[in-house]
Structures are given as C-alpha cells and as structure tokens.
Scaffold this motif. Structure first.
Motif, PDB file in Angstrom:
ATOM      1  N   ALA A 144      53.164  45.294  45.361  1.00  0.00           N
ATOM      2  CA  ALA A 144      54.155  46.297  44.950  1.00  0.00           C
ATOM      3  C   ALA A 144      54.791  46.916  46.204  1.00  0.00           C
ATOM      4  N   ARG A 145      55.132  46.065  47.135  1.00  0.00           N
ATOM      5  CA  ARG A 145      55.786  46.382  48.412  1.00  0.00           C
ATOM      6  C   ARG A 145      54.840  47.046  49.404  1.00  0.00           C
ATOM      7  N   THR A 146      54.256  48.196  49.046  1.00  0.00           N
ATOM      8  CA  THR A 146      53.385  48.885  50.015  1.00  0.00           C
ATOM      9  C   THR A 146      52.008  49.192  49.456  1.00  0.00           C
ATOM     10  N   GLY A 147      51.673  48.648  48.314  1.00  0.00           N
ATOM     11  CA  GLY A 147      50.343  48.873  47.760  1.00  0.00           C
ATOM     12  C   GLY A 147      49.266  48.125  48.530  1.00  0.00           C
ATOM     13  N   VAL A 148      48.046  48.650  48.484  1.00  0.00           N
ATOM     14  CA  VAL A 148      46.909  48.073  49.189  1.00  0.00           C
ATOM     15  C   VAL A 148      45.747  47.921  48.212  1.00  0.00           C
ATOM     16  N   VAL A 149      45.075  46.775  48.257  1.00  0.00           N
ATOM     17  CA  VAL A 149      43.843  46.575  47.500  1.00  0.00           C
ATOM     18  C   VAL A 149      42.763  46.107  48.470  1.00  0.00           C
ATOM     19  N   ALA A 150      41.640  46.821  48.483  1.00  0.00           N
ATOM     20  CA  ALA A 150      40.498  46.453  49.319  1.00  0.00           C
ATOM     21  C   ALA A 150      39.331  46.070  48.419  1.00  0.00           C
ATOM     22  N   ILE A 151      38.609  45.034  48.814  1.00  0.00           N
ATOM     23  CA  ILE A 151      37.441  44.572  48.076  1.00  0.00           C
ATOM     24  C   ILE A 151      36.184  44.846  48.902  1.00  0.00           C
ATOM     25  N   ILE A 152      35.195  45.459  48.250  1.00  0.00           N
ATOM     26  CA  ILE A 152      33.881  45.648  48.859  1.00  0.00           C
ATOM     27  C   ILE A 152      32.869  44.915  47.989  1.00  0.00           C
ATOM     28  N   ASN A 153      32.127  44.016  48.584  1.00  0.00           N
ATOM     29  CA  ASN A 153      31.101  43.262  47.867  1.00  0.00           C
ATOM     30  C   ASN A 153      29.792  44.030  47.851  1.00  0.00           C
ATOM     31  N   GLY A 154      29.164  44.016  46.669  1.00  0.00           N
ATOM     32  CA  GLY A 154      27.862  44.634  46.541  1.00  0.00           C
ATOM     33  C   GLY A 154      26.750  43.623  46.761  1.00  0.00           C
ATOM     34  N   GLN A 155      25.629  43.851  46.095  1.00  0.00           N
ATOM     35  CA  GLN A 155      24.451  42.989  46.240  1.00  0.00           C
ATOM     36  C   GLN A 155      24.334  42.084  45.019  1.00  0.00           C
TER      37      GLN A 155
ATOM     38  N   MET B 202      45.038  42.778  38.310  1.00  0.00           N
ATOM     39  CA  MET B 202      43.867  42.762  37.426  1.00  0.00           C
ATOM     40  C   MET B 202      43.254  41.361  37.352  1.00  0.00           C
ATOM     41  N   ASP B 203      44.100  40.360  37.224  1.00  0.00           N
ATOM     42  CA  ASP B 203      43.598  38.980  37.145  1.00  0.00           C
ATOM     43  C   ASP B 203      43.224  38.438  38.522  1.00  0.00           C
ATOM     44  N   ARG B 204      44.047  38.720  39.505  1.00  0.00           N
ATOM     45  CA  ARG B 204      43.814  38.198  40.847  1.00  0.00           C
ATOM     46  C   ARG B 204      42.459  38.629  41.399  1.00  0.00           C
ATOM     47  N   PHE B 205      42.077  39.884  41.126  1.00  0.00           N
ATOM     48  CA  PHE B 205      40.819  40.405  41.650  1.00  0.00           C
ATOM     49  C   PHE B 205      39.736  40.505  40.575  1.00  0.00           C
ATOM     50  N   ASP B 206      40.023  39.935  39.405  1.00  0.00           N
ATOM     51  CA  ASP B 206      39.049  39.865  38.309  1.00  0.00           C
ATOM     52  C   ASP B 206      38.473  41.236  37.969  1.00  0.00           C
ATOM     53  N   ILE B 207      39.356  42.227  37.883  1.00  0.00           N
ATOM     54  CA  ILE B 207      38.933  43.595  37.578  1.00  0.00           C
ATOM     55  C   ILE B 207      38.607  43.702  36.094  1.00  0.00           C
ATOM     56  N   SER B 208      37.439  44.258  35.781  1.00  0.00           N
ATOM     57  CA  SER B 208      36.995  44.349  34.387  1.00  0.00           C
ATOM     58  C   SER B 208      37.230  45.725  33.782  1.00  0.00           C
ATOM     59  N   GLU B 209      37.273  46.764  34.594  1.00  0.00           N
ATOM     60  CA  GLU B 209      37.521  48.131  34.125  1.00  0.00           C
ATOM     61  C   GLU B 209      38.105  48.929  35.276  1.00  0.00           C
ATOM     62  N   VAL B 210      38.782  50.030  34.958  1.00  0.00           N
ATOM     63  CA  VAL B 210      39.522  50.740  36.001  1.00  0.00           C
ATOM     64  C   VAL B 210      39.526  52.241  35.712  1.00  0.00           C
TER      65      VAL B 210
ATOM     66  N   ASN C  51      25.667  38.944  42.201  1.00  0.00           N
ATOM     67  CA  ASN C  51      26.783  38.729  41.296  1.00  0.00           C
ATOM     68  C   ASN C  51      26.925  39.889  40.311  1.00  0.00           C
ATOM     69  N   GLY C  52      28.139  40.093  39.869  1.00  0.00           N
ATOM     70  CA  GLY C  52      28.418  41.135  38.897  1.00  0.00           C
ATOM     71  C   GLY C  52      29.904  41.306  38.732  1.00  0.00           C
ATOM     72  N   PRO C  53      30.316  42.213  37.862  1.00  0.00           N
ATOM     73  CA  PRO C  53      31.744  42.427  37.619  1.00  0.00           C
ATOM     74  C   PRO C  53      32.420  43.167  38.764  1.00  0.00           C
ATOM     75  N   THR C  54      33.734  43.301  38.648  1.00  0.00           N
ATOM     76  CA  THR C  54      34.523  44.043  39.634  1.00  0.00           C
ATOM     77  C   THR C  54      35.101  45.291  38.976  1.00  0.00           C
ATOM     78  N   MET C  55      34.749  46.443  39.487  1.00  0.00           N
ATOM     79  CA  MET C  55      35.286  47.706  38.984  1.00  0.00           C
ATOM     80  C   MET C  55      36.484  48.115  39.822  1.00  0.00           C
ATOM     81  N   GLY C  56      37.553  48.554  39.180  1.00  0.00           N
ATOM     82  CA  GLY C  56      38.733  49.030  39.876  1.00  0.00           C
ATOM     83  C   GLY C  56      38.764  50.546  39.960  1.00  0.00           C
ATOM     84  N   LEU C  57      39.067  51.076  41.145  1.00  0.00           N
ATOM     85  CA  LEU C  57      39.248  52.512  41.369  1.00  0.00           C
ATOM     86  C   LEU C  57      40.626  52.704  41.976  1.00  0.00           C
ATOM     87  N   ARG C  58      41.420  53.565  41.392  1.00  0.00           N
ATOM     88  CA  ARG C  58      42.820  53.681  41.812  1.00  0.00           C
ATOM     89  C   ARG C  58      43.156  55.077  42.340  1.00  0.00           C
TER      90      ARG C  58
END
Length: 389
Positions: free
Chosen positions: A55-66, A151-159, A68-75
């Motif tokens: 979205a021109r200047t938006g940023v998404v950072a991924i932090i891996n936990g310990q 949402m699909d690119r980062f496999d986000i399950s909830e936000v 396998n598991g889902p990906t939670m989105g925080l905005r």
C-alpha cells in the motif's frame, strides 16, 4: 497480570519513538519518513522478515515463534491529519498543516514496543505479523493492504487493533462482540432549476426552496423510516447555492454523511434518499440527482475473538477496567476491511482527560503505551502458547 515488566522497561523508548513520529506527521499513503523509522526499529529488534512498500508505504514484519502454529496479525495505523497543531509541546509537528491529531503515532509506538518484546522473548507458537498501515484517515489504506493480499500472503488467521480513547478512564479497555464503529458513507445532491431575477420568482424554478424541502425530508429517514432504538445518522453538512441577494440561482448543492451498522439499514437509506430526491424534483419541476458514495464499511468484531481479547485486557488492566459490552460509536475506521477479511477484534484504550481526537490541541498520552504493548504481546502468547507454557 499487570503490564509486562519487560515492556515497562521500554516505556522511555516508546515515548521517544512516539514523540519523534509526532514531529514528522504524514498524510494518506505518503508515510515515507514514518515507514522508514518503523522499518529501522524493526531491523534493530531482529524481526525475521521485513516487507516494505505495501500500500505504497505500509510495512509488515514477521516474527517467528517456537514451533509450528498460526499467524496472528496485529495492526497499527501510521498516518496523520491535515490540521495545524496548537499544543505547544516541544515535540510538536515540524510539517506545517499536518498533525498527529488522532494518536496514530502512539498506536505505532505501542506496536513497536510489542514487536521488541516478541522478537526478544518468542514465547509463542507460530508467527506474528506486525502490520503498520498508512492512510486510515483518508485513502482506505486498510482496504489497499487487504486488496494487495496481506492476509493470504502472510497466512494471517486473525487480526487485532487498538485505538486510544480521550475522555475515557485512563487504562480502561473497551470492546464488544459485534459492530463497534459505523459505516461512513457520503451523499451529494445536485439540484438544477431555472435562475432569474429574485423580484420575478414566477419566471424561475427555484432550487433554493427545493433544496430546503429536500433537506427537511432527509431528516425523516432516521425519525420515521428506522426503528428509534437502532443506530442511524443522516446528517446534512453542506448547502451551497447563490451568489447575491437579488438573483435566484440556477443550481444548488447538498452534501452530508450517513452512518449505519447494518447493510439492510444502509440499503433502506439509499432507497429513501432516491425516492425523496426524485419526488421533490418532480414536485418542484426541476432536476435533482443523487450520488451516494459508499465509504468504509462498519467495523464488526468477531464475538469469540472480542471475548478472548477482553479476557487478555483483563489480565493487563484488571477485570473492573474492561468493558466488554461497549456501546458502538458512529465514527468509522478502515480496520473494518481487515475484519471483513479475517476474524478479530478492535478495542479502545482510555487515555484520560484531554482534547478529543481530530482537534488541534489533541496529544496522545504516553502513559498508556506500555498497556497497549502489553495487551498485544499477551494476546499472542495466550492465543498461541508454547507447549507446557
């Protein structure tokens, strides 16, 4: 559990980040300096992936936990408003005519605080996606990011997201299990009659009189076509016509906003507006055209996710400081697009007394940043616990 101790240690950092961002407010999708600052901090924290230019200047950072598991989105939203600041604080805006008058600088600082903690501790399964979004105030950056596939690119399950709430008790959280903010639509009505000399109105077709009648009839939609127990706003905010006292003008323009929580109510309003405008055009013998401009949809929480978020907030603030049945407000928020794409919840966080949002004297209260960051962090840890935790 109160504010996370490690996050409390970041309080001075979050204040410094927030106040720096406050000096460099940017509008819409053009949050270049803000995004660069955010990305620099995230690199320092050691996030696993950093994606810029969404979205021109938006940023998404991924932090891996310990494990396998889902990906939670925080905005967090990053943009400011076209307002000239009047706070007089030493860290006031250095960009004339632009101001962080809604606290998005604070939202960004809170999510950065959570990012630093989560990257350091990684006490969760799966992943967390930290979404720093431009253009909440104007431009629908949330919709743009969803359309560009976050949402699909980062496999986000909830936000989830938080907004500060001036005038609400300091450190109190507010949410509910359904609509929390309204859809915000705009209408334009253009009336065309026949102008002429004001001393000979019988030779004219007066758009002023017709416009007055249309405005009065529009007020009947919420009072006569809708259950008075429900929430609906139809507000006329502009009428423009005429240039002088002795001329009946040719045209008039009517503008305003509609706020709804329900698509059926929204459709009813559009239908009644069309009937009122066309009916009055016929009765006054002139032409009137309605343009209904759909804006942000209502922000609707998932009931289960909102309940879970309220539980986590209770751990941070105490159960007595959490209102899980918050009365919806008629403002709008483009986090609605993310909640349409994924289940989640939107919460308010009280910041005590002070000027309201979108006011030139508004200032984010830095005291609530550790609470917001702790909420985000505990949300991830509670939703995606490590085995045995």
């Amino acid at each position: 559990m109160p504010v996370v101790n490690r996050i409390a240690d970041y309080s001075a950092d979050m204040t410094a980040w927030r106040r720096h961002l406050h000096t460099i407010p940017e509008l819409g999708l053009e949050c270049h300096l803000t995004a660069a600052f955010v990305a620099e901090r995230l690199r320092e924290f050691g996030v696993d992936e950093l994606h810029e230019g969404i979205a021109r200047t938006g940023v998404v950072a991924i932090i891996n936990g310990q494990g396998n598991g889902p990906t939670m989105g925080l905005r967090a939203d990053m943009d400011a408003l076209p307002i000239s600041e009047e706070t007089g604080v030493e860290y006031a805006s250095t960009h004339p005519g632009k101001m962080h008058a809604c606290g998005h600088d604070g939202h960004t600082a809170m999510l950065l605080g959570a990012a630093k903690y989560l990257a350091e501790t990684r006490n969760f399964k799966g992943r967390v996606a930290l979404i720093f979004q431009p253009a909440e105030e104007d431009g629908g950056g949330g919709e743009v990011m969803v359309r560009e596939g976050v949402m699909d690119r980062f496999d986000i399950s909830e936000v989830y997201a938080i907004h500060n709430a001036p005038g609400k008790a300091l450190g109190h959280f507010f949410t509910n299990p359904g609509p929390i903010m309204a859809a915000a639509d705009t209408f334009h009505i253009r009336v065309t009659g026949k102008g002429g000399h004001a001393a000979r109105p019988h030779d004219c077709v007066d758009p002023v009189v017709a416009s007055c009648a249309i405005v009065q009839a529009l007020q009947s939609i919420s009072s006569r076509n809708h259950d008075t127990a429900g929430s609906l706003v139809v507000s006329v905010t502009q009428i423009h016509t005429g240039t002088t006292d002795n001329v009946i003008p040719e045209t008039a323009y009517i503008n305003g906003t509609v706020r709804t929580f329900d698509k059926e109510v929204q459709a009813m309003v559009v239908r009644r507006m069309e009937e009122i405008v066309s009916g009055h055009a016929a009765s006054f013998g002139l032409r009137a055209e309605l343009e209904f401009e759909y804006g942000y949809p209502p922000t609707v929480n998932d009931a289960a996710k909102a309940g879970f978020a309220a539980e986590v907030a209770s751990e941070i603030a105490g159960a007595a400081q959490v209102d899980a049945a918050f009365e919806p407000v008629m403002g709008a928020e483009d986090f609605s697009y993310m909640l349409e794409a994924r289940p989640g919840a939107y919460l308010m966080l009280g910041q005590g007394d002070g000027a309201g949002v979108h006011h030139p004297l508004y200032n984010f209260n830095d005291d609530i940043a550790p609470m917001g960051a702790s909420f985000f962090a505990r949300l991830v840890e509670r939703a995606q616990p490590v085995d045995g935790a």
